[in-house]
Write a protein that holds these residues in place. Sequence first.
Motif, mmCIF file in Angstrom:
data_model
loop_
_atom_site.group_PDB
_atom_site.id
_atom_site.type_symbol
_atom_site.label_atom_id
_atom_site.label_comp_id
_atom_site.label_asym_id
_atom_site.label_seq_id
_atom_site.Cartn_x
_atom_site.Cartn_y
_atom_site.Cartn_z
ATOM 1 N N LEU B 49 0.815 -1.240 0.315
ATOM 2 C CA LEU B 49 -0.011 -0.242 0.504
ATOM 3 C C LEU B 49 0.997 1.126 0.054
ATOM 4 N N LEU B 50 2.276 1.046 1.060
ATOM 5 C CA LEU B 50 2.870 2.498 1.137
ATOM 6 C C LEU B 50 3.637 2.784 -0.652
ATOM 7 N N ARG B 51 3.795 1.813 -1.329
ATOM 8 C CA ARG B 51 4.521 1.707 -2.157
ATOM 9 C C ARG B 51 3.556 2.049 -3.566
ATOM 10 N N MET B 52 2.363 2.074 -3.277
ATOM 11 C CA MET B 52 1.078 1.896 -4.683
ATOM 12 C C MET B 52 1.247 4.222 -3.823
ATOM 13 N N ILE B 53 0.902 4.561 -2.882
ATOM 14 C CA ILE B 53 1.158 5.776 -2.845
ATOM 15 C C ILE B 53 2.571 6.672 -3.154
ATOM 16 N N ALA B 54 3.435 5.831 -2.602
ATOM 17 C CA ALA B 54 4.005 6.307 -3.637
ATOM 18 C C ALA B 54 4.911 6.492 -5.082
ATOM 19 N N GLY B 55 4.485 5.583 -5.669
ATOM 20 C CA GLY B 55 4.283 5.417 -7.951
ATOM 21 C C GLY B 55 5.412 4.119 -7.408
ATOM 22 N N PHE B 56 5.420 3.022 -6.449
ATOM 23 C CA PHE B 56 6.413 2.501 -7.249
ATOM 24 C C PHE B 56 5.727 1.236 -7.225
ATOM 25 N N GLU B 57 4.504 1.511 -7.653
ATOM 26 C CA GLU B 57 3.996 -0.360 -8.123
ATOM 27 C C GLU B 57 2.325 0.495 -7.952
ATOM 28 N N ASP B 58 1.932 -0.096 -9.472
ATOM 29 C CA ASP B 58 0.564 1.013 -9.359
ATOM 30 C C ASP B 58 -0.688 -0.130 -9.603
ATOM 31 N N VAL B 59 -1.829 0.760 -9.265
ATOM 32 C CA VAL B 59 -2.580 0.290 -8.899
ATOM 33 C C VAL B 59 -4.070 -0.502 -10.077
ATOM 34 N N THR B 60 -3.610 -1.630 -9.643
ATOM 35 C CA THR B 60 -4.219 -2.590 -10.567
ATOM 36 C C THR B 60 -6.224 -1.910 -10.198
ATOM 37 N N GLU B 61 -7.037 -1.764 -9.190
ATOM 38 C CA GLU B 61 -8.383 -1.695 -9.414
ATOM 39 C C GLU B 61 -8.108 -0.543 -8.020
#
Lengths: 271, 362
Positions: B49-61
Amino acid sequence: MFGSKRRFDIKSYPGFLPVTLLCLVILYAPLLVVTVYSFNASKSITIWEGMSLRWYVDVFVGPESEKFKVAAWNSFVIAIIAASVATTVATLAATGMIRAGKFKLRGLSFGLISLPLMVPEIVTAVATLIFFNAIAFERGLMTILLAHTAFCIPFAYLPISARMQGIEDSYEQAALDLYATKRQAFTKILLPLMAPGIISGFLLAFIVSLDDFIITNFVKGAGVETLPTAIFGAVKQGIKPNIMAISTMLLAVSIVMVTVSYFVSKSDNTK
Amino acid sequence: MNQDNIAINVQRAVKRYGTFTALKEISLSIYDNEFFTLLGPSGCGKTTLLRMIAGFEDVTEGAIQLFGQEIETLPPNKRPVNTVFQNYALFPHMSILDNVAFGLEMLGRSKSEARAKAGEMLELVQLSQFAKRKPSQLSGGQQQRVALARALAPQPKVLLLDEPLSALDLKLRKAMQIELKHLQRETGITFIFVTHDQEEALTMSDRIAVMSAGELQQLGSPRDIYEAPRNMFVADFIGETNLLEVSVDDIQNGRATCHLGGGHELTCNEVQGIGVGAKVHMSLRPERLFISEAAKETASLRGKVVENIFVGTDISTIVDLADGPNFIVRTSNSDRGNKRIFEPGSDVFVNMELGAARLLVD
Ligand SMILES: Nc1ncnc2c1ncn2[C@@H]1O[C@H](COP(=O)(O)OP(=O)(O)OP(=O)(O)O)[C@@H](O)[C@H]1O
Ligand SMILES: [Mg+2]
């Protein structure tokens, strides 16, 4: 680790000493003989007549000096250019292989990059020659340079990729997180961290190019010589002590390069 | 709190790695100036979740908004969010000062300006004297503070911290907890802090999101979460508790009467969604129980002391209820004057105030 007793002390195996000595003798005795006799005052290559630098002088001013100078120059220029290009390509390849995540043909790509190390050199040499003939590329310095560049890539690739594997992704992520662009993250963070691997890869490629005989001999044009082919040509007319002097100098260059490469690759600037 | 001071809004965010779902429809809002903690066991998806907020993982949905603005399409270097990495990720080839100045330089500040500001940040974390050193020449705790200074220097709107204290020893960790909390108050930056240490979460946070297996279990203040856990997972994960299987016999005037086998009966506050006849779990915090020789008027359960365990500030007493489960009762060492410690084998009653017991939705 603690104390001197190790559980598997290789020295305690029977036959350890003779086998070791045999290997060392086979590996290094010829080099030692060449080195020692390069300082021989005699014209003979087997009879020792005292210490002299005569043959070293002969290499630089003797009747064959012009030939060797040109060959040495060719060798160094080719080695520097081939190693530079190969190192650049290998760096990019390593970045792609290790930093681009998993892609479909990654295993195959790795195989393709490292396979040339396992292909017998004579096969590569013949194939390269046939290739140049097929595309009607005139043989000369350029063919040597192209061939060297190609076969140096896997040698440069190994230390570079080994190094890159040791660098965690988090440094680049930290750079991106701190507003660096991808390019900045590469040039300011990844590249400096990879420097030891790159230098080591360059030196290795340089030595491999400098020493190469088989492929060079196949693809070089008539009258074009590098140091190894020039030495070979001279030896065919009989071994003279000046060949030993040249060989010893070449050996010295190799030793220096390999040593530097070893220490550079061991220096760890991630710590 | 109104819409305007929502710093981060996670809307039904799903993250899948191939067929594996790491996050299952997480929705939560994080307020501006808040010390927000993501708490959960290993592998529950906190880092994801943190990496999604930082932008290192994309959000699937789903979607993530930063101050009302969609951020999924922004690359990490365009998000006004900085991260303190778990392993710090200090650039090993740069001095401490250059590390801290890096973000500002990348933002286009001049080298001298960036360095001046970096110097100030180092002062803030009390590391000015180490400015010229390389990261490897600092201790773990000092590196941790450099990582903090580096992430704070560009004055992000939100600071993400992924288990930043986990590598430190207990003492240093406690000190850093306080220091972090201070920094957050001083700078007014929203902190999103990841930890699997429930005590750390309770100490530091304004609000806590308890996660497990990619799902949000409960979101609330430390007190809410501790005293009114919503379900078994939260009750069990946060602090020590006695979890009992009970069945609800009767509900009257907001009070539920439950029995727990062996003829023991307990009354506690009603919980929405749990009706008469329900077989559910009940949580009883050990420190809210006390032992006496005689039955009290409030809920009392008869049992025998099995063992007293000295745990520094407290004494934990294990009581075997007659025909019932074992109970842990905690007595603070500071009020030993008022409360007796009973020897093993003593017949005793375990008592509690009404409201100490809490029914849990499974
Ligand atoms: N790149 C990935 N590919 C596949 N699965 C992944 C990947 N990254 C994480 N996961 C999985 O997603 C789940 C959540 O991982 P995450 O790192 O977010 O856990 P965490 O809560 O941070 O745990 P920890 O406390 O151990 O750091 C784990 O089950 C993990 O195996
Ligand atoms: Mg994690």
